[in-house]
Design a protein around this motif. Sequence first.
Motif, PDB file in Angstrom:
ATOM      1  N   VAL B  97      47.868  36.943  36.836  1.00 24.69           N
ATOM      2  CA  VAL B  97      47.761  38.327  36.355  1.00 24.69           C
ATOM      3  C   VAL B  97      48.835  39.284  36.865  1.00 24.69           C
ATOM      4  CG1 VAL B  97      45.268  38.059  36.033  1.00 24.69           C
ATOM      5  CG2 VAL B  97      46.117  39.121  38.127  1.00 24.69           C
ATOM      6  N   GLY B 153      33.477  46.746  49.379  1.00 26.38           N
ATOM      7  CA  GLY B 153      34.063  46.331  48.112  1.00 26.38           C
ATOM      8  C   GLY B 153      34.676  44.948  48.200  1.00 26.38           C
ATOM      9  N   ALA B 157      41.577  43.857  47.297  1.00 28.16           N
ATOM     10  CA  ALA B 157      41.928  44.549  48.539  1.00 28.16           C
ATOM     11  C   ALA B 157      40.982  44.122  49.660  1.00 28.16           C
ATOM     12  CB  ALA B 157      41.879  46.066  48.334  1.00 28.16           C
ATOM     13  N   GLU B 176      29.324  44.374  48.942  1.00 29.47           N
ATOM     14  CA  GLU B 176      29.702  44.534  47.534  1.00 29.47           C
ATOM     15  C   GLU B 176      28.512  45.097  46.745  1.00 29.47           C
ATOM     16  OE1 GLU B 176      32.317  44.310  45.297  1.00 29.47           O
ATOM     17  OE2 GLU B 176      30.732  44.830  43.882  1.00 29.47           O
ATOM     18  N   ALA B 177      28.805  46.106  45.929  1.00 27.05           N
ATOM     19  CA  ALA B 177      27.741  46.775  45.169  1.00 27.05           C
ATOM     20  C   ALA B 177      27.139  45.857  44.096  1.00 27.05           C
ATOM     21  CB  ALA B 177      28.297  48.036  44.519  1.00 27.05           C
ATOM     22  N   GLY B 183      35.336  41.993  42.480  1.00 26.92           N
ATOM     23  CA  GLY B 183      35.793  43.262  41.903  1.00 26.92           C
ATOM     24  C   GLY B 183      36.168  43.092  40.445  1.00 26.92           C
ATOM     25  N   VAL B 184      37.246  43.759  40.064  1.00 27.06           N
ATOM     26  CA  VAL B 184      37.708  43.699  38.671  1.00 27.06           C
ATOM     27  C   VAL B 184      37.959  42.248  38.241  1.00 27.06           C
ATOM     28  CG1 VAL B 184      39.666  44.270  37.187  1.00 27.06           C
ATOM     29  CG2 VAL B 184      38.674  46.020  38.665  1.00 27.06           C
ATOM     30  N   ARG B 193      41.701  34.861  30.494  1.00 27.02           N
ATOM     31  CA  ARG B 193      42.922  35.188  31.208  1.00 27.02           C
ATOM     32  C   ARG B 193      42.839  34.781  32.679  1.00 27.02           C
ATOM     33  NH1 ARG B 193      45.879  39.754  32.438  1.00 27.02           N
ATOM     34  NH2 ARG B 193      44.252  41.305  32.231  1.00 27.02           N
ATOM     35  N   VAL B 219      27.453  50.780  49.502  1.00 25.09           N
ATOM     36  CA  VAL B 219      27.719  51.629  50.654  1.00 25.09           C
ATOM     37  C   VAL B 219      27.752  53.082  50.173  1.00 25.09           C
ATOM     38  CG1 VAL B 219      29.370  52.182  52.481  1.00 25.09           C
ATOM     39  CG2 VAL B 219      28.918  49.798  51.862  1.00 25.09           C
ATOM     40  N   ASP B 438      43.005  50.216  44.742  1.00 29.83           N
ATOM     41  CA  ASP B 438      42.874  51.214  43.680  1.00 29.83           C
ATOM     42  C   ASP B 438      42.205  52.509  44.141  1.00 29.83           C
ATOM     43  OD1 ASP B 438      44.072  49.493  41.955  1.00 29.83           O
ATOM     44  OD2 ASP B 438      42.384  49.295  40.567  1.00 29.83           O
ATOM     45  N   ALA B 444      45.774  50.384  39.640  1.00 24.46           N
ATOM     46  CA  ALA B 444      47.117  49.820  39.794  1.00 24.46           C
ATOM     47  C   ALA B 444      47.077  48.327  39.507  1.00 24.46           C
ATOM     48  CB  ALA B 444      47.650  50.125  41.181  1.00 24.46           C
ATOM     49  N   THR B 445      47.526  47.516  40.453  1.00 20.18           N
ATOM     50  CA  THR B 445      47.563  46.074  40.198  1.00 20.18           C
ATOM     51  C   THR B 445      46.928  45.289  41.339  1.00 20.18           C
ATOM     52  OG1 THR B 445      49.707  45.852  41.256  1.00 20.18           O
ATOM     53  CG2 THR B 445      49.715  46.216  38.872  1.00 20.18           C
ATOM     54  N   VAL B 446      46.639  44.036  41.034  1.00 24.74           N
ATOM     55  CA  VAL B 446      46.032  43.135  41.999  1.00 24.74           C
ATOM     56  C   VAL B 446      46.943  42.981  43.214  1.00 24.74           C
ATOM     57  CG1 VAL B 446      45.297  40.753  42.380  1.00 24.74           C
ATOM     58  CG2 VAL B 446      44.767  41.891  40.209  1.00 24.74           C
TER      59      VAL B 446
END
Lengths: 286, 475
Positions: B97, B153, B157, B176-177, B183-184, B193, B219, B438, B444-446
Amino acid sequence: MFRVIASQMIVPNVHLLTLAAPAVAREAKPGQFVILRAEEEGERIPLSLSDWDADGGWITVVFLNIGATTARLASLTAGIDIPTVVGPLGNATEIENYGTVVCVCGCYGIGSIYTIARALKQKGNRIITIMEARSSYLFYWEDRLAAFSDKIIHITRDGTKGHRGHLARLPEIFRGLEEPVDRVLVNGCTFCMKRTADETRPMGIKTMASLNPIMIDGTGMCGVCRVTVGSVTRFACVHGPDFDAHQVDWEELLQRRKTYMPEEVVPLRTSRCEERHFKSQEKSHE
Amino acid sequence: MSEPVKKQYDLKRREMPKQPPEVRRYNFSEVALGYTPELAIEEAKRCIQCKKPSCIANCPVEIDIPGFLKKVAEGDFVSGIRVLKDKNCLPAVCGRVCPQEEQCEKTCIFHKKGGQIAIGRIERFLADWEAEQRELEMPQIPPRSGRKVAIVGGGPAGLTVAGDLIKLGHEVTVFEALHKMGGVLVYGIPEFRLPKAIVNREVEYLRTLGVELVTDFVVGKTRTIDSVLEEYDAVFVGSGAGLPWFMEIPGENLNGVYSANEYLTRLNLMKGFLFPKYHTPVKAHRKVAVVGGGNVAMDCARSALRLGAESRIIYRRSREELPARLEEVENAEEEGVIFDFLTLPLRYIGDENGWVKAIECQKMELGEPDASGRRKPIPIVGSEVIYPLDAVVCAIGNSPNPLIGSTTPGLKIGKKGNIEADEKTGATSREKVWAGGDVVTGAATVILAMGAGRSAAKSIHEYLRSLSRIPGNGS
Ligand SMILES: Cc1cc2nc3c(=O)[nH]c(=O)nc-3n(C[C@H](O)[C@H](O)[C@H](O)COP(=O)(O)OP(=O)(O)OC[C@H]3O[C@@H](n4cnc5c(N)ncnc54)[C@H](O)[C@@H]3O)c2cc1C
Ligand SMILES: Cc1cc2nc3c(=O)[nH]c(=O)nc-3n(C[C@H](O)[C@H](O)[C@H](O)COP(=O)(O)OP(=O)(O)OC[C@H]3O[C@@H](n4cnc5c(N)ncnc54)[C@H](O)[C@@H]3O)c2cc1C
Ligand code: SF4
Ligand code: FES
């Protein structure tokens, strides 16, 4: 994993589930909710916190068995683990000394308004609880609510208890009270909340409803829970779930809740006997 | 530039096999199939091992690119992956990605001639090769430091910080929620992908290293940062930019209008494309319009296609300005996504049941360049068009969720809702609290999120070591 401590059908089609969720119980406040998944493949659904005990580390939810997820939750017995119980989510109900507060509740709302009534009573309010159901056999937790209510009024459609009829009887019930009402809170199905709002609007009494749109994450990430309140779009999970009932666009909420009606019946049309077969096929997608 | 580019250099980028468009547009399996070892070696051999490699300079985490290419060229994949992993802990993800065409490959010395080394494809190959060996190398973990770090999270990151700090001997917990880590990478980027098995593999690796992974924990709700700090020595916030924007035009709350987050979450995190085996419903729409032009928009449009819909992208600028990766735009085009450029939605039109049935748009033309350097779209008067459709996905952007900021007193929040953090260290205005990814930069990006995690982990480690010198300090 979150363990089921107790499971019970308290009146026909209304179930109570007590779950071990110590982190949620520690922070819970009246009016908040959790999101649950009943199984690994399950949908995430929101249910209000109807009771909890921080020391005991448990929470209780009361729900109507209405579809695939709630049916699955209803079938759980003590000792079974479910994968997700996350919360407490949403804002707590505002608890102030308002004077006289009417708590209108029906269906699962009887359970979810209980801790709210309790907190309001402890804050010094006079509490009048109005319970609404099709018939008297659908009332539950009357003793619990009685402990924190100065008065309990029943409405049943068939007249088997209290006033006969629907929430359309509210104005006349309010007229019959000795004192003016300072605030109304309503928990229950969307129609019950809308109807209450319609009846209290002309009376000019501030009314708060706990909205129940479709949700996924419950943290403001997906936006599926949008509701229009006073012509502004709000995310019910983070800005609510309580909103001024007179400002809510109820038609939109009723409409949005119907989004998946055709799909929701699909899982109900199965005996779940074929699950083993599906399970083996899924492996390839894990 | 020391090396002149002469004719004898092999300038032919080796293509990576893909599923043919007419096949893949009907399935959710991965589009790109990856290099074979032979292709990877051939491609890596093209690298001329520049003395001052301009590719490294443009890699956000400064991977020793010629270093791993050399090993691949020699067929020594074991050493290759070691060089790669020295700087990048998620190569299987980044190989898929990362916008290499904007980064390392853009500054490759062969770029001008169109023959830049396919660094990303080789990176991906190495990571997949390693996974196939099923013998992940376990790092040596130093003795426990007795220090505890909480991470908010489970995105790239947070996972990077977790990996780095556990390897330095600290105890790490990730909160993690959602009910899955990643995450994404798990809720946003589609299976075709980035297969979820790859993300799970990386997460499981962290678990074997001893990272405690706590899902279903928000959190700020389940527990505040201040309360977490009573038990942990430091906190890293990597909560991402998960708050979806809407156009704020009439009709936005009609049924059938989604945020990209909702649309993608139903499909990816909840596996709605396997409904009813997985219980979260997804509608079978016939005509879907996706508003926006970034990676997120491409992912939505290509998902809609795979669910059987006619799928179009509505974007207010022209093809050149599309912020999405070129590769993804081309993939979308090949698969049959329709592009309406220079088109701005004005309102959504509903039917009598509250369902969206059309979108009214205005045509635009490009004017002078704006602040972003891109030519500004200007409406053409009287150019309104109406497209009939039965679903709209709004993919115009996200910003950080305000929850952490509003529940953490003293944490400085910027104008756009981002947490303010030092660019080099990730340190925030609050003692013991770091942030990155982010949530600091905005969407932004990974690789940038990973890079931020790396620097923060370093800074946190230094801080923890300073604590250890004072016995009895901390909790
Ligand atoms: C903040 C909040 C608190 C709630 N508290 C309670 C409660 O205490 N007790 C209770 O019985 N119900 C409560 N609800 C409603 C409850 O979430 C739905 O009844 C439940 O999701 C139905 O799921 P199902 O799969 O069993 O039924 P389905 O057949 O899937 O759906 C039945 C109906 O429930 C609604 N619904 C479906 N999926 C969701 C979803 N993911 N999120 C929300 N609604 C959905 C839809 O309107 C649908 O038509 C609450 C809802 C919200 C938003
Ligand atoms: C659809 C889509 C496609 C993309 N495509 C690409 C691409 O091709 N290439 C690329 O480089 N980048 C891409 N990106 C961007 C990239 O995914 C992000 O920049 C990156 O994931 C950011 O990482 P992060 O760790 O900062 O945040 P995230 O990945 O957003 O992770 C944050 C995590 O924190 C959790 N969280 C949030 N709040 C809390 C809380 N209060 N408590 C506990 N947990 C919390 C969230 O649930 C989430 O799991 C894409 C993004 C999207 C949405
Ligand atoms: S990848 Fe390109 S820039 Fe980097 S060392 Fe090889 S030839 Fe030089
Ligand atoms: S439930 Fe996703 S934003 Fe409210």
